[in-house]
Design a protein around this motif. Structure first.
Motif, short mmCIF file in Angstrom:
data_model
loop_
_atom_site.label_atom_id
_atom_site.label_comp_id
_atom_site.label_asym_id
_atom_site.label_seq_id
_atom_site.Cartn_x
_atom_site.Cartn_y
_atom_site.Cartn_z
N UNK A 410 8.81 -10.52 8.57
CA UNK A 410 8.50 -9.16 8.14
C UNK A 410 9.42 -8.72 7.00
N UNK A 411 10.72 -8.98 7.15
CA UNK A 411 11.68 -8.55 6.13
C UNK A 411 11.50 -9.30 4.82
N UNK A 412 11.00 -10.54 4.90
CA UNK A 412 10.77 -11.31 3.69
C UNK A 412 9.51 -10.87 2.94
N UNK A 413 8.68 -10.09 3.63
CA UNK A 413 7.41 -9.67 3.02
C UNK A 413 7.67 -8.44 2.14
N UNK A 414 8.06 -8.66 0.93
CA UNK A 414 8.35 -7.58 -0.02
C UNK A 414 7.43 -7.74 -1.22
N UNK A 415 6.56 -6.77 -1.41
CA UNK A 415 5.53 -6.86 -2.45
C UNK A 415 5.55 -5.61 -3.32
N UNK A 416 5.18 -5.77 -4.60
CA UNK A 416 5.07 -4.60 -5.46
C UNK A 416 3.86 -3.76 -5.08
N UNK A 417 3.87 -2.51 -5.50
CA UNK A 417 2.78 -1.59 -5.19
C UNK A 417 1.44 -2.14 -5.69
N UNK A 418 1.48 -2.80 -6.82
CA UNK A 418 0.26 -3.38 -7.39
C UNK A 418 -0.41 -4.33 -6.40
N UNK A 419 0.39 -5.06 -5.63
CA UNK A 419 -0.15 -6.01 -4.66
C UNK A 419 -1.06 -5.29 -3.66
N UNK A 420 -0.63 -4.12 -3.18
CA UNK A 420 -1.40 -3.41 -2.17
C UNK A 420 -2.67 -2.81 -2.75
N UNK A 421 -2.60 -2.38 -4.01
CA UNK A 421 -3.81 -1.88 -4.66
C UNK A 421 -4.88 -2.97 -4.71
N UNK A 422 -4.45 -4.17 -5.00
CA UNK A 422 -5.40 -5.27 -5.08
C UNK A 422 -5.83 -5.75 -3.69
N UNK A 423 -4.88 -5.79 -2.75
CA UNK A 423 -5.19 -6.24 -1.40
C UNK A 423 -6.21 -5.33 -0.73
N UNK A 424 -6.04 -4.03 -0.89
CA UNK A 424 -6.91 -3.06 -0.24
C UNK A 424 -8.08 -2.63 -1.12
N UNK A 425 -8.20 -3.23 -2.30
CA UNK A 425 -9.31 -2.96 -3.23
C UNK A 425 -9.43 -1.46 -3.51
N UNK A 426 -8.33 -0.88 -3.90
CA UNK A 426 -8.29 0.55 -4.19
C UNK A 426 -8.85 0.80 -5.59
N UNK A 427 -9.83 1.68 -5.67
CA UNK A 427 -10.36 2.07 -6.98
C UNK A 427 -9.54 3.24 -7.50
N UNK A 428 -9.25 3.27 -8.81
CA UNK A 428 -8.50 4.41 -9.34
C UNK A 428 -9.35 5.67 -9.37
#
Length: 718
Positions: A410-428
């Protein structure tokens, strides 16, 4: 017009209606059968009663329960609602593999092929047949069961609960045929889905087909709009003196606060002051005639968006036909599972679900508990999710083989915000723009005006690292009562919420930019369980509130999740709240035209040449009865006249997304009515379209035998 009905061999369904008897209903029972939650309400003697006997995990009485059902291997019901999940979570692995736990099963009726709808009238779109709904449901453990079986069992259970509650309402015996059942559905549902619900509630024994209107299908946003109107009225009256009273199951106490709690507190509608701050004390006296509002019914599965104009008589009419999609809060749960699969591995999570389906459900239960209280304090930088003891033990076993621990992964899982936008397919969120020609969709790819991707949008963001940490309440993991939490950066939570919220925002902006609403809308009304979220409300306020370019006042009922079921009960007493609708489709019948009529209707010469019969008639023409986006008042009847050509007339009913369809191929065939003729004379055939409620009723009959009517109900919606 000289025309005759076509004969057809390929028919979706031939309908020969049977007479129905009319009954004066003494009791109206509303079922809000939601994707995430289920509620019951009763209308009796001008009083509204909310069923409050549901029990949650803490055993407290509730006004709504989860739409979840637990069945044994032989499909015998174990329990329904919150208790179903609680019991399934506490079963051993062997039992959980044989029993069948279903949640969100209502979405089996959702048409996955809902296509983009161009609100600006256009004839460029082609109709598509509805996708077949799922005939089988899959339980958490992978077991299969017929959809019909699950829904019928659920309806039978709800009927038993309703009857047990009746002594709280009246001591007078009420026969089954004196009860009208009001069933709520999303306004974006297909005709097939609505008919299935009506069919299953009949199979469950709640409804007798021989009784007219014993089951009424109503749209969820219509119900919510009526409930909101009634709540505003109560908000401005010190004691309830309106024509309808509201009760919570107590025989003596009027319900001022739906959902329990402080019964001395009057209901209030939350609206915003001019400075954009929420103010419970600010009174909205009433909606005034001529005002327009958008109502977002954000539930667990679907989000319905209705647009209404208030009329002088207190009713409303649709400005644009209802729209929406599956943007509900329950899909945030799916994103949490996506995140767990990224942190650990998809194989591990899938293995755990297969090995211990009951305990897997507990993961989602704990997440849902955390989700409901997210952003109650906006100053927090993290928000925790409790992780089940058994799940952590499973992870430890897996990690041991890799010489690591779950905490380390869990502690090693450090991702930029951009990663989550792509992972969750967030539309702007799209900037406000003028809508000369806007297409908006009821599909998840809702953003049409601007095709900016989430990835390119994130290039402008600070490349922040969002961290996950684990907090252990106790120092050891030897006791099952030890509580351990996954501590998540608030920005990750916001990303999961925004995956749904941004789509709702974009869709609402597109509506507000249309000519019918641009700079003409006063209020944004938020109802449904998702609307109770503090973060959801903040985002709606940010994009649409008094300080936004749209400058709308937000109107939020005290208990948003009860608006639909309460309003459905009110509809039992006031059936004519929606005074006019907008048609989502063009409706008509398939006919033969003579060549002159065909040319006058814009049919091209090539088609006329190819499809002219030996007697000079052009076949498979689209005779328009009512056009898409037309305003249709209640009780409005439209007629067309044709002539019989044989002893039996088959009358194909057509619909089209085009405003000006010319031939049958411009639309699809909804159904076929069958008319028998008793004599050989040339008879005129009258076809009537009656527009009311959520259904369009079509009658056909020989002109000289008006009592020989054949009938079919067709939905306004998709």
């Amino acid at each position: 017009i000289e025309a005759s009905f076509t004969s057809t061999t390929s028919i979706m369904g031939i309908y020969e209606s049977t007479p129905q008897r009319e009954v004066e209903f003494k009791l109206h029972i509303a079922i809000d059968f939601g994707t995430d939650g289920c509620g019951l309400a009763f209308a009796y003697n001008n009083n509204i009663y909310i069923y409050d006997k549901w029990r949650g995990g803490n055993r407290k009485r509730k006004n709504k329960t989860k739409t979840q059902i637990l069945l044994r291997e032989n499909n015998e019901i174990v329990c329904f609602g919150d208790n179903a999940k609680m019991m399934y979570c506490n079963t051993d692995d062997i039992t959980s593999k044989s029993w069948k736990f279903f949640e969100r099963f209502k979405m089996a009726l959702y048409d996955k092929n809902i296509k983009k709808l161009n609100i600006i009238d256009s004839d460029d779109e082609k109709d598509v047949d509805e996708v077949e709904i799922e005939t089988e449901l899959t339980a958490t453990n992978g077991a299969k069961c017929d959809s019909e079986t699950v829904f019928v069992i659920a309806f039978k259970h709800l009927q038993s609960l309703a009857k047990e509650f009746l002594p709280k309402i009246t001591k007078t015996a009420i026969a089954d045929d004196e009860i009208q059942w009001i069933l709520t559905v999303p306004s974006i549902w297909s005709e097939t889905a609505k008919n299935k619900m009506k069919q299953w509630i009949t199979l469950a024994g709640l409804v007798d087909d021989a009784i007219k209107d014993q089951c009424v299908i109503v749209y969820e946003p219509d119900c919510a709009a009526l409930a909101l109107k009634k709540e505003i009225e109560r908000h401005n009256i010190p004691q309830i003196t309106s024509s309808y009273n509201l009760y919570m199951g107590d025989d003596t106490m009027p319900l001022y606060y739906v959902g329990g709690g402080d019964m001395s507190s009057p209901m209030r509608v939350t609206i915003d002051d001019a400075d954009g701050k929420e103010n419970d004390e600010h009174k909205l006296q009433t909606f005034h005639a001529g005002e327009k509002y958008i109502l977002i019914d954000a539930g667990g599965g679907t989000v319905d968006v209705a647009t209404h104009e208030v009329l002088e008589n207190g009713g409303v009419e649709e400005i644009i036909h209802p729209t929406g999609d599956k943007w509900g809060s329950s899909y945030i749960d799916d994103l949490f599972i996506v995140l767990l699969k990224q942190i650990f591995s998809a194989e591990w999570i899938d293995e755990y679900r297969h090995k211990s389906p009951g305990k897997y459900v507990e993961i989602l239960e704990d997440f849902q508990t955390a989700k409901c209280c997210f952003y109650e304090d906006a100053t927090y930088s993290t928000h925790d999710v409790q992780l089940p003891y058994e799940f952590l033990c499973f992870l430890e076993e897996k990690c041991h083989a890799l010489h690591t621990r779950p905490e380390a992964m869990i502690k090693q899982f450090q991702k930029p915000l951009k990663f989550y936008y792509e992972l969750f397919e967030i539309v702007p969120v799209q900037p406000r723009h003028s809508a000369a020609h806007i297409m908006f969709s009821t599909s998840t790819s809702a953003v049409v005006p601007n095709t900016t991707t989430a990835a390119s949008h994130c290039k402008n963001m600070m490349d922040d690292v969002c961290r996950l940490t684990q907090v252990t309440v106790t120092s050891t993991r030897k006791n099952k009562n030890d509580e351990e939490y996954l501590e998540m950066d608030v920005r990750i939570w916001k990303c999961m919420f925004n995956a749904m919220i941004h789509r709702i925002v974009n869709h609402t902006q597109q509506l507000l930019n249309m000519e019918r609403l641009q700079n003409k809308c006063t209020y944004l009304c938020l109802v449904g369980g998702f609307s109770a979220s503090h973060y959801f409300q903040e985002q709606m306020r940010k994009y649409f509130g008094p300080l936004s370019p749209y400058k709308l006042q937000l109107v939020i009922p005290r208990v948003p999740m009860l608006s639909v079921v309460e309003g459905a009960a009110y509809i039992g007493l006031r059936k004519r709240f929606i005074k006019a609708r907008r048609l989502k489709f063009t409706y008509g019948i398939k006919m033969f035209f003579n060549k002159t009529t065909a040319r006058n209707n814009g049919i091209d010469e090539e088609y006329i040449k190819q499809y002219t019969t030996s007697d000079g008639m052009v076949r498979d023409c689209f005779k328009i009865i009512a056009r898409r986006n037309d305003r249709i008042a209640l009780d409005e009847v439209k007629k067309t006249v044709s002539f019989k050509t044989s002893k039996v007339s088959l009358i194909p009913i057509l619909r089209s997304q085009k405003r000006n369809p010319k031939i049958a191929a411009d639309g699809i065939e909804e159904s076929v009515l069958k008319i028998h003729h008793n004599d050989s004379s040339k008879q005129e055939i009258i076809t009537e379209f009656h527009f009311y409620g959520t259904l369009i009723t079509v009658y056909s009959y020989p002109k000289n035998h008006p009592n020989d009517k054949q009938r079919i109900d067709i939905s306004y919606g998709i």
